[in-house]
Design an enzyme around this catalytic site. Structure first.
Site, PDB file in Angstrom:
ATOM      1  CG  ASP A  80       3.907   1.204   9.473  1.00 17.37           C
ATOM      2  OD1 ASP A  80       3.597   2.049  10.335  1.00 17.37           O
ATOM      3  OD2 ASP A  80       3.780   1.408   8.246  1.00 17.37           O
ATOM      4  NE  ARG A  84      -6.171   4.616   6.296  1.00 15.88           N
ATOM      5  CZ  ARG A  84      -5.072   5.036   6.929  1.00 15.88           C
ATOM      6  NH1 ARG A  84      -4.978   4.919   8.239  1.00 15.88           N
ATOM      7  NH2 ARG A  84      -4.076   5.564   6.248  1.00 15.88           N
ATOM      8  CE  LYS A 132      -1.566   1.613   3.937  1.00 14.91           C
ATOM      9  NZ  LYS A 132      -1.261   3.051   4.141  1.00 14.91           N
ATOM     10  CG  ASN A 133       2.698   2.536   3.507  1.00 15.76           C
ATOM     11  OD1 ASN A 133       1.573   3.033   3.457  1.00 15.76           O
ATOM     12  ND2 ASN A 133       3.216   2.082   4.638  1.00 15.76           N
ATOM     13  NE  ARG A 164       1.371  10.131  10.587  1.00 17.71           N
ATOM     14  CZ  ARG A 164       0.894   9.045   9.979  1.00 17.71           C
ATOM     15  NH1 ARG A 164       1.701   8.099   9.575  1.00 17.71           N
ATOM     16  NH2 ARG A 164      -0.390   8.897   9.770  1.00 17.71           N
ATOM     17  CB  CYS A 206      -3.153   6.186  11.688  1.00  9.74           C
ATOM     18  SG  CYS A 206      -3.683   4.800  10.668  1.00  9.74           S
TER      19      CYS A 206
END
Length: 418
Positions: free
Chosen positions: A306, A398, A22-23, A122, A117
């Site tokens: 993560d 997600r 995903k990232n 951030r 999230c």
């Protein structure tokens, strides 16, 4: 609102196939804004963040198709809007990535400050600082970043902290800037290199990705391409931790072990038997006792933040005490409070969590606070006595493609409750 129910006690065994990252897929999709020609992507995970990005790009006028078979076609020939509105951005922080490509190709952009999230501050200040050094005028008004320029120019940009999205945003912007851009203290994550590979296939001139210094020679225009997204190292790590915590025996395929060195080494320290088979397969066999081992999250190639929550679930079953230090985000222990409700012995002091193993967990109704917290609570539920019901699994959706189905095929007693 969907929930996930897990009944503990199953030992996982079998084979699981890992989806695309995903990232990596999110910036790859956004990079289509840099050209009027089609960009074709393969190995996309069919998860909520991908579908949100498709909607965002479609709202801008991009012809965006995303299919459940992992393929996508994106064509930004007739972009009609240079704005990413709050309604689209609030659920996904990666939406800020449209800023760099829009300013680079069209000379202006209006992008809502992002959500995502709830794992700590951030800030996007490094994104704006970099664009300003490249000649853009940036200001924050009414919750939006507004940026404009006649044309970006190459610059030397030293980032105070390592930022993945900041590196990606500025690298994309630099591809169409005049002259050379140097990104110093850049992120080294595989997802950054995946984006660099895509951009090179589009005609960009990029060197140094995977190191702390990235150099980009700007070009006048980019063209379309076809690109395969890398596997998701965090999904692979999550299933590895699931095998470890259940003392199972799981083969993980379609992954890239080279991207998981720190994760696999940490699991070995806890007593796991890990066998790397070629370039795309890992065999993880959990063992008793699970050895309690300290860990500190670090930028890549260190242990990924993560994976911190999933590792905490594993340490609740350890043979002693483990100190988990979270050095990336200041508010990423909210899952610990839910594990405590399940019977875990966890003490949080600042950015450190002391996890004392050897206590049996019991099923409970728990609340997911973010994407990785969702996965960690499922892992805790796999070894808890009785039923665990995880609420707010929209966070889970997600980033994980049908994780409950993959776990069920490995023998877990798990189901989605609609």
């Amino acid at each position: 609102m969907d929930k996930i129910r897990v009944r503990g006690g199953s030992v996982l065994a079998g084979t699981v196939e890992i989806s695309g990252a995903k990232n990596a897929a999110l910036p790859d999709m956004v990079a289509s804004l840099l050209t009027a020609e089609p960009v074709h992507l393969r190995n996309l995970p069919y998860v909520r963040d991908i579908l949100t990005t498709r909607r965002l790009l479609s709202e801008m006028g991009v012809e965006a198709e995303v299919r459940e078979d992992g393929t996508s076609s994106l064509k930004a020939a007739n972009v009609t809007s240079l704005e990413a509105p709050y309604e689209m951005v609030k659920t996904m922080r990666a939406s800020i990535l449209v800023l760099g490509p829009l300013v680079a190709r069209f000379g202006r952009a209006r992008v809502s400050l992002p959500g995502g999230c709830a794992i700590g501050a951030r800030p996007v200040n490094l994104h704006l600082m970099g664009l300003e050094k490249m000649g853009a005028a940036c200001e924050v008004m009414h919750g939006y970043v507004e940026a404009s320029t006649r044309r970006l120019c190459g610059a030397y940009i030293l980032m105070d902290i390592v930022t993945v999205t900041g590196t990606e945003n500025l690298m994309m912007a630099a591809t169409l800037a005049k002259g050379e851009t140097v990104l110093d203290n850049a992120a080294c994550e595989p997802e950054v290199s995946d984006l660099a590979n895509l951009l090179r296939s589009m005609g960009a001139r990029i060197e140094g990705d995977g190191t702390r210094t990235i150099r980009v020679q700007g070009v006048d225009a980019l063209h379309g391409c076809a690109h395969r997204v890398i596997p998701d190292r965090i999904e692979a790590g999550t299933f590895a931790a699931a095998a470890a915590v259940t003392r199972g025996n799981v083969e993980i395929t379609h992954c890239q072990p080279a991207h998981m060195v720190a994760i696999l080494e940490q699991l070995r320290r806890t007593g796991c038997n890990i066998e790397v088979r070629g370039d795309e397969t890992i065999r993880v066999q959990g063992r008793d006792p699970i050895k309690s081992q300290d860990v500190t999250t670090l930028p890549y190639p260190g242990f990924a933040t993560d994976m911190q929550a999933q590792y905490m679930a594993l340490m609740t079953q350890g043979d002693g005490a483990a100190v988990i230090t979270e050095s990336i985000f200041e508010n990423r222990f909210m899952h610990a409070l839910e594990m405590i409700r399940m019977g875990a012995d966890i003490t949080i002091v600042g950015r450190r969590a002391v996890v004392k193993g050897g206590r049996s967990l019991t099923g409970a109704k728990v609340l997911a606070s973010d994407l990785r917290a969702s996965a960690s609570l499922i892992l805790a539920g796999l070894v808890a006595k009785g039923d665990t019901v995880v609420d707010r699994v929209y966070h889970l959706d997600r980033g994980y493609y049908r994780i409950e189905e993959k776990l069920r095929r490995l023998g877990a007693d798990i189901e989605r409750i609609h």
